[in-house]
Motif scaffolding. Structure first.
Motif, PDB file in Angstrom:
ATOM      1  N   GLN A  97       1.395   9.587  -5.487  1.00 11.62           N
ATOM      2  CA  GLN A  97       1.826  10.932  -5.126  1.00 11.62           C
ATOM      3  C   GLN A  97       2.723  11.546  -6.185  1.00 11.62           C
ATOM      4  O   GLN A  97       2.769  12.763  -6.340  1.00 11.62           O
ATOM      5  CB  GLN A  97       2.539  10.923  -3.772  1.00 11.62           C
ATOM      6  CG  GLN A  97       1.580  10.738  -2.612  1.00 11.62           C
ATOM      7  CD  GLN A  97       2.277  10.618  -1.276  1.00 11.62           C
ATOM      8  OE1 GLN A  97       3.459  10.256  -1.196  1.00 11.62           O
ATOM      9  NE2 GLN A  97       1.552  10.901  -0.206  1.00 11.62           N
ATOM     10  N   ASN A  98       3.420  10.723  -6.937  1.00 17.39           N
ATOM     11  CA  ASN A  98       4.295  11.220  -7.994  1.00 17.39           C
ATOM     12  C   ASN A  98       3.591  11.320  -9.345  1.00 17.39           C
ATOM     13  O   ASN A  98       4.193  11.762 -10.320  1.00 17.39           O
ATOM     14  CB  ASN A  98       5.526  10.308  -8.117  1.00 17.39           C
ATOM     15  CG  ASN A  98       6.391  10.370  -6.878  1.00 17.39           C
ATOM     16  OD1 ASN A  98       6.474  11.392  -6.206  1.00 17.39           O
ATOM     17  ND2 ASN A  98       7.026   9.250  -6.542  1.00 17.39           N
ATOM     18  N   ASP A  99       2.345  10.906  -9.411  1.00 13.17           N
ATOM     19  CA  ASP A  99       1.584  10.936 -10.661  1.00 13.17           C
ATOM     20  C   ASP A  99       1.128  12.368 -10.963  1.00 13.17           C
ATOM     21  O   ASP A  99       0.528  13.034 -10.127  1.00 13.17           O
ATOM     22  CB  ASP A  99       0.363  10.016 -10.537  1.00 13.17           C
ATOM     23  CG  ASP A  99      -0.343   9.795 -11.860  1.00 13.17           C
ATOM     24  OD1 ASP A  99      -0.093  10.546 -12.815  1.00 13.17           O
ATOM     25  OD2 ASP A  99      -1.153   8.850 -11.924  1.00 13.17           O
ATOM     26  N   LEU A 155       0.823  -1.204   0.000  1.00 10.02           N
ATOM     27  CA  LEU A 155       0.000   0.000   0.000  1.00 10.02           C
ATOM     28  C   LEU A 155       0.858   1.256   0.000  1.00 10.02           C
ATOM     29  O   LEU A 155       0.551   2.228  -0.698  1.00 10.02           O
ATOM     30  CB  LEU A 155      -0.941   0.002   1.213  1.00 10.02           C
ATOM     31  CG  LEU A 155      -2.115  -0.963   1.159  1.00 10.02           C
ATOM     32  CD1 LEU A 155      -2.850  -0.976   2.495  1.00 10.02           C
ATOM     33  CD2 LEU A 155      -3.065  -0.583   0.043  1.00 10.02           C
ATOM     34  N   GLN A 156       1.939   1.245   0.769  1.00  6.56           N
ATOM     35  CA  GLN A 156       2.830   2.395   0.821  1.00  6.56           C
ATOM     36  C   GLN A 156       3.483   2.620  -0.543  1.00  6.56           C
ATOM     37  O   GLN A 156       3.613   3.756  -1.001  1.00  6.56           O
ATOM     38  CB  GLN A 156       3.909   2.193   1.903  1.00  6.56           C
ATOM     39  CG  GLN A 156       4.781   3.405   2.142  1.00  6.56           C
ATOM     40  CD  GLN A 156       3.991   4.599   2.645  1.00  6.56           C
ATOM     41  OE1 GLN A 156       3.168   4.478   3.533  1.00  6.56           O
ATOM     42  NE2 GLN A 156       4.237   5.766   2.065  1.00  6.56           N
ATOM     43  N   SER A 157       3.843   1.527  -1.198  1.00  9.24           N
ATOM     44  CA  SER A 157       4.436   1.626  -2.530  1.00  9.24           C
ATOM     45  C   SER A 157       3.433   2.231  -3.529  1.00  9.24           C
ATOM     46  O   SER A 157       3.786   3.106  -4.325  1.00  9.24           O
ATOM     47  CB  SER A 157       4.875   0.242  -2.998  1.00  9.24           C
ATOM     48  OG  SER A 157       5.280   0.266  -4.334  1.00  9.24           O
ATOM     49  N   ASN A 158       2.197   1.769  -3.468  1.00 12.48           N
ATOM     50  CA  ASN A 158       1.156   2.300  -4.351  1.00 12.48           C
ATOM     51  C   ASN A 158       0.890   3.776  -4.052  1.00 12.48           C
ATOM     52  O   ASN A 158       0.686   4.578  -4.969  1.00 12.48           O
ATOM     53  CB  ASN A 158      -0.138   1.505  -4.204  1.00 12.48           C
ATOM     54  CG  ASN A 158      -0.033   0.113  -4.787  1.00 12.48           C
ATOM     55  OD1 ASN A 158       0.843  -0.176  -5.597  1.00 12.48           O
ATOM     56  ND2 ASN A 158      -0.922  -0.768  -4.366  1.00 12.48           N
ATOM     57  N   LEU A 159       0.894   4.141  -2.783  1.00 13.71           N
ATOM     58  CA  LEU A 159       0.685   5.527  -2.390  1.00 13.71           C
ATOM     59  C   LEU A 159       1.807   6.416  -2.917  1.00 13.71           C
ATOM     60  O   LEU A 159       1.557   7.513  -3.418  1.00 13.71           O
ATOM     61  CB  LEU A 159       0.585   5.628  -0.865  1.00 13.71           C
ATOM     62  CG  LEU A 159       0.253   6.989  -0.290  1.00 13.71           C
ATOM     63  CD1 LEU A 159      -1.097   7.469  -0.794  1.00 13.71           C
ATOM     64  CD2 LEU A 159       0.263   6.940   1.219  1.00 13.71           C
ATOM     65  N   ASP A 160       3.034   5.948  -2.819  1.00 13.32           N
ATOM     66  CA  ASP A 160       4.171   6.709  -3.337  1.00 13.32           C
ATOM     67  C   ASP A 160       4.056   6.924  -4.849  1.00 13.32           C
ATOM     68  O   ASP A 160       4.323   8.018  -5.357  1.00 13.32           O
ATOM     69  CB  ASP A 160       5.496   6.010  -3.012  1.00 13.32           C
ATOM     70  CG  ASP A 160       5.805   6.028  -1.521  1.00 13.32           C
ATOM     71  OD1 ASP A 160       5.229   6.877  -0.798  1.00 13.32           O
ATOM     72  OD2 ASP A 160       6.616   5.182  -1.082  1.00 13.32           O
ATOM     73  N   LYS A 161       3.634   5.881  -5.563  1.00  9.83           N
ATOM     74  CA  LYS A 161       3.459   5.999  -7.010  1.00  9.83           C
ATOM     75  C   LYS A 161       2.381   7.040  -7.338  1.00  9.83           C
ATOM     76  O   LYS A 161       2.542   7.842  -8.260  1.00  9.83           O
ATOM     77  CB  LYS A 161       3.072   4.656  -7.622  1.00  9.83           C
ATOM     78  CG  LYS A 161       4.195   3.660  -7.699  1.00  9.83           C
ATOM     79  CD  LYS A 161       3.719   2.348  -8.282  1.00  9.83           C
ATOM     80  CE  LYS A 161       4.777   1.268  -8.174  1.00  9.83           C
ATOM     81  NZ  LYS A 161       4.275  -0.034  -8.634  1.00  9.83           N
ATOM     82  N   SER A 215      -2.531  17.242 -10.544  1.00 12.36           N
ATOM     83  CA  SER A 215      -3.421  18.171 -11.238  1.00 12.36           C
ATOM     84  C   SER A 215      -4.820  18.150 -10.603  1.00 12.36           C
ATOM     85  O   SER A 215      -5.431  19.201 -10.392  1.00 12.36           O
ATOM     86  CB  SER A 215      -3.502  17.789 -12.712  1.00 12.36           C
ATOM     87  OG  SER A 215      -4.449  18.569 -13.372  1.00 12.36           O
ATOM     88  N   GLU A 216      -5.332  16.974 -10.292  1.00  8.27           N
ATOM     89  CA  GLU A 216      -6.656  16.859  -9.680  1.00  8.27           C
ATOM     90  C   GLU A 216      -6.674  17.450  -8.274  1.00  8.27           C
ATOM     91  O   GLU A 216      -7.649  18.100  -7.885  1.00  8.27           O
ATOM     92  CB  GLU A 216      -7.112  15.400  -9.661  1.00  8.27           C
ATOM     93  CG  GLU A 216      -7.505  14.892 -11.032  1.00  8.27           C
ATOM     94  CD  GLU A 216      -8.063  13.488 -11.017  1.00  8.27           C
ATOM     95  OE1 GLU A 216      -8.618  13.068  -9.974  1.00  8.27           O
ATOM     96  OE2 GLU A 216      -7.957  12.803 -12.042  1.00  8.27           O
ATOM     97  N   LEU A 217      -5.622  17.236  -7.528  1.00  4.34           N
ATOM     98  CA  LEU A 217      -5.541  17.804  -6.181  1.00  4.34           C
ATOM     99  C   LEU A 217      -5.488  19.331  -6.236  1.00  4.34           C
ATOM    100  O   LEU A 217      -6.116  20.020  -5.425  1.00  4.34           O
ATOM    101  CB  LEU A 217      -4.321  17.265  -5.434  1.00  4.34           C
ATOM    102  CG  LEU A 217      -4.421  15.808  -4.955  1.00  4.34           C
ATOM    103  CD1 LEU A 217      -3.082  15.333  -4.399  1.00  4.34           C
ATOM    104  CD2 LEU A 217      -5.520  15.655  -3.920  1.00  4.34           C
ATOM    105  N   GLU A 218      -4.754  19.863  -7.213  1.00  2.00           N
ATOM    106  CA  GLU A 218      -4.674  21.310  -7.388  1.00  2.00           C
ATOM    107  C   GLU A 218      -6.058  21.869  -7.738  1.00  2.00           C
ATOM    108  O   GLU A 218      -6.492  22.890  -7.190  1.00  2.00           O
ATOM    109  CB  GLU A 218      -3.667  21.650  -8.488  1.00  2.00           C
ATOM    110  CG  GLU A 218      -3.497  23.126  -8.719  1.00  2.00           C
ATOM    111  CD  GLU A 218      -2.520  23.417  -9.859  1.00  2.00           C
ATOM    112  OE1 GLU A 218      -2.380  24.610 -10.192  1.00  2.00           O
ATOM    113  OE2 GLU A 218      -1.927  22.475 -10.418  1.00  2.00           O
ATOM    114  N   PHE A 219      -6.779  21.179  -8.646  1.00  2.47           N
ATOM    115  CA  PHE A 219      -8.119  21.606  -9.018  1.00  2.47           C
ATOM    116  C   PHE A 219      -9.045  21.599  -7.802  1.00  2.47           C
ATOM    117  O   PHE A 219      -9.803  22.543  -7.572  1.00  2.47           O
ATOM    118  CB  PHE A 219      -8.674  20.693 -10.115  1.00  2.47           C
ATOM    119  CG  PHE A 219     -10.117  20.951 -10.443  1.00  2.47           C
ATOM    120  CD1 PHE A 219     -10.485  22.056 -11.184  1.00  2.47           C
ATOM    121  CD2 PHE A 219     -11.109  20.091  -9.988  1.00  2.47           C
ATOM    122  CE1 PHE A 219     -11.818  22.309 -11.484  1.00  2.47           C
ATOM    123  CE2 PHE A 219     -12.441  20.345 -10.273  1.00  2.47           C
ATOM    124  CZ  PHE A 219     -12.799  21.448 -11.025  1.00  2.47           C
TER     125      PHE A 219
END
Length: 126
Positions: free
Chosen positions: A25-27, A17-23, A32-36
């Motif tokens: 966060q770098n996407d 899960l941590q690995s998926n979360l890291d991936k 872009s969606e978080l900024e929106f």
């Protein structure tokens, strides 16, 4: 399963899960969606609007509770068929049906023909 095995399995899942979360966060798309989302929330706060207000502005039909209730009731039930009442002029027998699959009506149609039996239609009720 022993407690140690359960712990090791959960630890492995946590690493995945941590690995998926890291991936994620770098996407770039997520960023872009978080900024929106942040800009939209700031704009809503600036104009003192809720999420429901924004939805009502963007999609007014889907936002009203009355249309939601009407849509859910319309999709969940089928309209009741009309009651048709036939009277055989030869025998005086009356048949009331909401569908064309009624036994006596089918027998009449086989014997006299569909057009003739349809002319025996006395009335239609809701």
């Amino acid at each position: 399963m022993s407690l140690l095995n359960e712990y090791m399995q959960m630890e492995q899942q946590l690493k995945e899960l941590q690995s998926n979360l890291d991936k994620l966060q770098n996407d770039k798309r997520l960023q872009s969606e978080l900024e929106f989302k942040d800009k939209l929330e700031a704009l809503m706060k600036e104009f003192d609007k809720s999420a429901a207000d924004v939805i009502a502005l963007i999609a007014p039909r889907s936002a009203t509770p009355a249309t939601k209730a009407a849509a859910s009731s319309a999709t969940g039930t089928r309209r009741k068929r009309k009651l048709k009442i036939y009277k055989n002029p030869n025998t005086g027998e009356v048949v009331e049906t909401r569908g064309g699959n009624q036994k006596t009506l089918k027998a009449w149609k086989d014997e006299f023909g569909s057009d003739t039996v349809e002319s025996w239609l006395v009335r239609v009720e809701e």
